[in-house]
Motif scaffolding. Structure first.
Motif, PDB file in Angstrom:
ATOM      1  N   PHE A  53       0.951  -2.647   4.792  1.00 25.42           N
ATOM      2  CA  PHE A  53      -0.611  -2.880   4.876  1.00 25.42           C
ATOM      3  C   PHE A  53      -1.397  -2.654   3.512  1.00 25.42           C
ATOM      4  CE2 PHE A  53       0.790  -1.797   9.002  1.00 25.42           C
ATOM      5  CZ  PHE A  53       0.253  -2.722   9.877  1.00 25.42           C
ATOM      6  N   ARG A  54      -2.431  -3.486   3.226  1.00 23.67           N
ATOM      7  CA  ARG A  54      -3.071  -3.491   2.292  1.00 23.67           C
ATOM      8  C   ARG A  54      -3.715  -2.052   1.756  1.00 23.67           C
ATOM      9  NH1 ARG A  54      -6.171  -8.629  -0.391  1.00 23.67           N
ATOM     10  NH2 ARG A  54      -7.310  -8.536   1.749  1.00 23.67           N
ATOM     11  N   ILE A  55      -4.801  -1.715   2.840  1.00 24.30           N
ATOM     12  CA  ILE A  55      -5.609  -0.800   2.603  1.00 24.30           C
ATOM     13  C   ILE A  55      -5.545   0.436   3.798  1.00 24.30           C
ATOM     14  CG2 ILE A  55      -7.381  -2.257   3.795  1.00 24.30           C
ATOM     15  CD1 ILE A  55      -8.222   0.322   1.050  1.00 24.30           C
ATOM     16  N   GLU A  56      -5.717   1.451   3.378  1.00 26.77           N
ATOM     17  CA  GLU A  56      -5.729   2.725   4.347  1.00 26.77           C
ATOM     18  C   GLU A  56      -6.525   3.849   3.620  1.00 26.77           C
ATOM     19  OE1 GLU A  56      -2.239   5.092   6.786  1.00 26.77           O
ATOM     20  OE2 GLU A  56      -1.563   3.883   4.893  1.00 26.77           O
ATOM     21  N   LEU A  83      -1.216  -2.919  -4.024  1.00 21.96           N
ATOM     22  CA  LEU A  83      -1.426  -3.893  -5.208  1.00 21.96           C
ATOM     23  C   LEU A  83      -0.831  -5.076  -5.004  1.00 21.96           C
ATOM     24  CD1 LEU A  83      -2.065  -1.929  -8.311  1.00 21.96           C
ATOM     25  CD2 LEU A  83      -3.855  -2.455  -6.517  1.00 21.96           C
ATOM     26  N   ALA A  84       0.340  -5.023  -3.987  1.00 24.99           N
ATOM     27  CA  ALA A  84       1.136  -6.152  -3.827  1.00 24.99           C
ATOM     28  C   ALA A  84       1.718  -6.029  -2.508  1.00 24.99           C
ATOM     29  CB  ALA A  84       2.326  -6.410  -5.005  1.00 24.99           C
ATOM     30  N   PRO A  85       2.140  -7.104  -1.786  1.00 13.50           N
ATOM     31  CA  PRO A  85       2.839  -7.081  -0.224  1.00 13.50           C
ATOM     32  C   PRO A  85       4.148  -6.349  -0.364  1.00 13.50           C
ATOM     33  CG  PRO A  85       1.873  -9.163  -0.614  1.00 13.50           C
ATOM     34  CD  PRO A  85       1.880  -8.589  -2.099  1.00 13.50           C
ATOM     35  N   GLY A  86       4.751  -5.884   0.698  1.00 19.08           N
ATOM     36  CA  GLY A  86       6.005  -5.390   0.654  1.00 19.08           C
ATOM     37  C   GLY A  86       6.138  -3.980   0.450  1.00 19.08           C
ATOM     38  N   GLU A  87       7.522  -3.559   0.494  1.00 18.68           N
ATOM     39  CA  GLU A  87       7.508  -2.014   0.129  1.00 18.68           C
ATOM     40  C   GLU A  87       6.996  -1.820  -1.257  1.00 18.68           C
ATOM     41  OE1 GLU A  87      11.666  -1.095   0.355  1.00 18.68           O
ATOM     42  OE2 GLU A  87      12.055  -1.756   2.433  1.00 18.68           O
ATOM     43  N   GLU A  88       6.383  -0.430  -1.341  1.00 18.29           N
ATOM     44  CA  GLU A  88       5.577  -0.267  -2.424  1.00 18.29           C
ATOM     45  C   GLU A  88       6.701   0.590  -3.521  1.00 18.29           C
ATOM     46  OE1 GLU A  88       2.808   2.799  -1.362  1.00 18.29           O
ATOM     47  OE2 GLU A  88       1.741   1.313  -0.013  1.00 18.29           O
ATOM     48  N   GLY A  89       7.675   0.678  -3.336  1.00 18.70           N
ATOM     49  CA  GLY A  89       8.624   1.078  -4.404  1.00 18.70           C
ATOM     50  C   GLY A  89       8.426   2.473  -4.777  1.00 18.70           C
ATOM     51  N   SER A  94       6.107   2.153  -8.102  1.00 17.49           N
ATOM     52  CA  SER A  94       5.102   2.073  -7.071  1.00 17.49           C
ATOM     53  C   SER A  94       4.030   0.874  -7.242  1.00 17.49           C
ATOM     54  CB  SER A  94       4.619   3.297  -6.676  1.00 17.49           C
ATOM     55  OG  SER A  94       3.705   3.399  -5.868  1.00 17.49           O
ATOM     56  N   SER A  95       3.894   0.230  -6.192  1.00 17.89           N
ATOM     57  CA  SER A  95       2.561  -0.890  -6.227  1.00 17.89           C
ATOM     58  C   SER A  95       1.163  -0.078  -5.603  1.00 17.89           C
ATOM     59  CB  SER A  95       2.853  -2.119  -5.423  1.00 17.89           C
ATOM     60  OG  SER A  95       3.053  -1.795  -4.300  1.00 17.89           O
ATOM     61  N   ALA A  96       1.257   1.103  -5.262  1.00 19.97           N
ATOM     62  CA  ALA A  96       0.046   1.752  -4.621  1.00 19.97           C
ATOM     63  C   ALA A  96      -0.710   2.313  -5.879  1.00 19.97           C
ATOM     64  CB  ALA A  96       0.628   3.070  -3.819  1.00 19.97           C
ATOM     65  N   LEU A  97      -2.082   2.382  -5.496  1.00 19.74           N
ATOM     66  CA  LEU A  97      -3.201   2.765  -6.281  1.00 19.74           C
ATOM     67  C   LEU A  97      -4.052   3.662  -5.227  1.00 19.74           C
ATOM     68  CD1 LEU A  97      -4.829   2.856  -8.810  1.00 19.74           C
ATOM     69  CD2 LEU A  97      -6.301   0.962  -7.934  1.00 19.74           C
ATOM     70  N   TRP A  98      -4.159   4.954  -5.477  1.00 22.48           N
ATOM     71  CA  TRP A  98      -5.105   5.936  -4.802  1.00 22.48           C
ATOM     72  C   TRP A  98      -6.416   6.441  -5.619  1.00 22.48           C
ATOM     73  CZ3 TRP A  98      -2.714   7.919  -0.382  1.00 22.48           C
ATOM     74  CH2 TRP A  98      -1.325   7.559  -0.199  1.00 22.48           C
ATOM     75  N   MET A  99      -7.235   6.495  -4.404  1.00 23.92           N
ATOM     76  CA  MET A  99      -8.747   6.579  -5.105  1.00 23.92           C
ATOM     77  C   MET A  99      -9.263   7.987  -4.156  1.00 23.92           C
ATOM     78  SD  MET A  99     -12.130   4.250  -5.515  1.00 23.92           S
ATOM     79  CE  MET A  99     -12.222   3.844  -3.857  1.00 23.92           C
ATOM     80  N   GLY A 100      -9.710   8.768  -4.717  1.00 29.69           N
ATOM     81  CA  GLY A 100     -10.512   9.941  -3.910  1.00 29.69           C
ATOM     82  C   GLY A 100     -11.771  10.030  -4.157  1.00 29.69           C
ATOM     83  N   HIS A 101     -12.820  10.399  -2.978  1.00 23.60           N
ATOM     84  CA  HIS A 101     -14.091  10.403  -3.006  1.00 23.60           C
ATOM     85  C   HIS A 101     -14.405  11.802  -2.432  1.00 23.60           C
ATOM     86  CE1 HIS A 101     -15.568   5.901  -3.504  1.00 23.60           C
ATOM     87  NE2 HIS A 101     -14.808   6.542  -4.447  1.00 23.60           N
ATOM     88  N   ALA A 117      -5.870   7.578  -9.077  1.00 23.54           N
ATOM     89  CA  ALA A 117      -4.265   8.117  -9.322  1.00 23.54           C
ATOM     90  C   ALA A 117      -3.363   6.971  -9.069  1.00 23.54           C
ATOM     91  CB  ALA A 117      -3.977   9.193  -8.443  1.00 23.54           C
ATOM     92  N   ARG A 118      -2.247   7.057  -9.868  1.00 18.12           N
ATOM     93  CA  ARG A 118      -1.244   6.207  -9.818  1.00 18.12           C
ATOM     94  C   ARG A 118      -0.356   6.514  -8.654  1.00 18.12           C
ATOM     95  NH1 ARG A 118       2.547   2.437 -12.351  1.00 18.12           N
ATOM     96  NH2 ARG A 118       3.912   2.254 -10.863  1.00 18.12           N
ATOM     97  N   GLY A 119       0.327   5.742  -7.753  1.00 17.70           N
ATOM     98  CA  GLY A 119       1.479   6.196  -6.950  1.00 17.70           C
ATOM     99  C   GLY A 119       2.528   6.276  -7.244  1.00 17.70           C
ATOM    100  N   GLY A 120       3.539   7.021  -6.550  1.00 17.57           N
ATOM    101  CA  GLY A 120       4.789   7.206  -6.992  1.00 17.57           C
ATOM    102  C   GLY A 120       5.315   7.983  -7.880  1.00 17.57           C
ATOM    103  N   ILE A 121       4.367   8.821  -8.682  1.00 15.01           N
ATOM    104  CA  ILE A 121       4.581   9.903  -9.698  1.00 15.01           C
ATOM    105  C   ILE A 121       4.139  11.295  -9.292  1.00 15.01           C
ATOM    106  CG2 ILE A 121       4.641   8.136 -11.354  1.00 15.01           C
ATOM    107  CD1 ILE A 121       1.787   9.108 -12.213  1.00 15.01           C
TER     108      ILE A 121
END
Length: 360
Positions: A53-56, A83-89, A94-101, A117-121
């Motif tokens: 899913f694209r957003i959560e 940032l892209a469909p499919g498994e995030e890696g 990783s294709s995930a980007l994270w944002m905190g407020h 933050a960058r995902g996967g690391i």
């Protein structure tokens, strides 16, 4: 933030998907997983991330009070963006980007902060059991494994903390009640065209802890509300923003209401009324009326900060007032977010979020 994460973020912000905000919520979602009715929710698994899913988001608000009766509000949100469909890696793949407020509101001041933050690391992420959602040193975390948690719910007892310029908070949130499903059994429709999200809440938290403003620690107690949503295209392409209310009613009933505004001036309405035992009564589009009564000028925008909310079928009519009309989240994607009071047929406190109000 490391340099590579910054480059990923800047690349993401330059794509059309971000034209409407963090997720491009109304843009085409080809290749991503779709939201369909009839899903069976499972806890604690659904407290974790949903790849494909694209957003959560994991989203907490709290209405708080100190020993002298002064009111406060806090917000903690973690967004996951694919940032892209499919498994995030994994790792740097990783294709995930994270944002905190994070936000903190008093009667006189409003504070906001954000992190990317960058995902996967290991810089940000979510684990369902034992539950933990974090970005750098901000965290929303449970204290027990699933087999030890009330109702098997790893988010029944959580701590939440964040720090920004001139403010911080550290709170514990506790409940004995399981999460509740919004909309039709967790399927929350957002438009006449059928865009939707999966959506559940925990509106029955009791909150206790401290907030810190300009170095002064203030013990507070109150109520808190968790929202969890995930989707790939929750809005139609002509929808430009929403007004969302979470309301703590007398007798421990809870009410969620929202309208999603379209470019032509029309709105799509939805809501759910919860009894104290968590029984849900969905509210249809034509059951709700929201009328702005007063506005506030903020950052070049005119934002409605006083509202009349009506549900005639339930003899419900209230007027809401913002604790601080200047509760503006001065983040990369700016919006209004703050605690409210309400009176009328029902009295209580709650939270209001408003997005899509552009500067003149």
């Amino acid at each position: 933030m490391n340099v590579r994460a910054l480059l990923v973020m800047l690349l993401a912000l330059s794509t059309p998907a971000f034209a409407q905000g963090f997720a491009g919520l109304g843009t085409d979602a080809a290749g991503y997983r779709s939201v369909e009715p009839g899903r069976t929710f499972s806890f604690p698994t659904d407290h974790g991330p949903h790849e494909g899913f694209r957003i959560e988001w994991w989203y907490v608000t709290a209405n708080l009070e100190d020993a002298d009766g002064n009111d406060y509000g806090l917000q903690w949100t973690l967004f996951r963006q694919a940032l892209a469909p499919g498994e995030e890696g994994e790792g740097w793949e990783s294709s995930a980007l994270w944002m905190g407020h994070a936000g903190l509101t008093t009667g006189e001041r409003h504070f906001s902060a954000e992190k990317f933050a960058r995902g996967g690391i290991g810089q940000a992420g979510v684990v369902a059991a034992p539950f933990e959602a974090f970005i750098d040193d901000w965290a929303l975390a449970g204290d027990v494994a699933a087999e030890q948690a009330p109702n098997g719910d790893t988010m029944a007892n959580v701590s939440v903390n964040a720090t920004g310029d001139d403010f911080s908070y550290a709170m514990t949130l506790r409940t004995e009640r399981p999460p509740v499903l919004q909309g039709e059994a967790g399927y929350s429709v957002k438009s006449d065209a059928g865009q939707a999200s999966y959506y559940y809440s925990q509106p029955f938290y009791r909150a206790e802890g401290t907030i810190t403003v300009d170095g002064e620690e203030i013990p507070v107690t109150g109520t808190a509300w968790l929202d969890r949503e995930w989707s790939s295209q929750p809005l139609a392409d002509d929808q430009e923003g929403w007004d969302w209310f979470s309301l703590h009613l007398p007798g421990d009933e809870k009410l969620m209401l929202f309208q999603v505004r379209s470019e032509d001036g029309s709105s799509y309405y939805s809501g759910t009324w919860f009894t104290p035992d968590g029984t849900a009564s969905p509210l249809a589009n034509d059951a709700i009326t929201m009328t702005p009564l007063g506005t506030t000028g903020i950052d070049g925008r005119i934002v409605p900060t006083q509202w009349r909310l009506e549900i005639p079928s339930r003899d419900f009519e209230i007027i809401t007032e913002a604790l601080n009309p200047q509760s503006w989240m001065a983040t990369t994607f700016a919006y209004w977010e703050g605690p409210i009071r309400f009176s009328g047929t029902h009295e209580g406190k709650g939270y209001l979020e408003m997005t899509g109000y552009d500067a003149d």
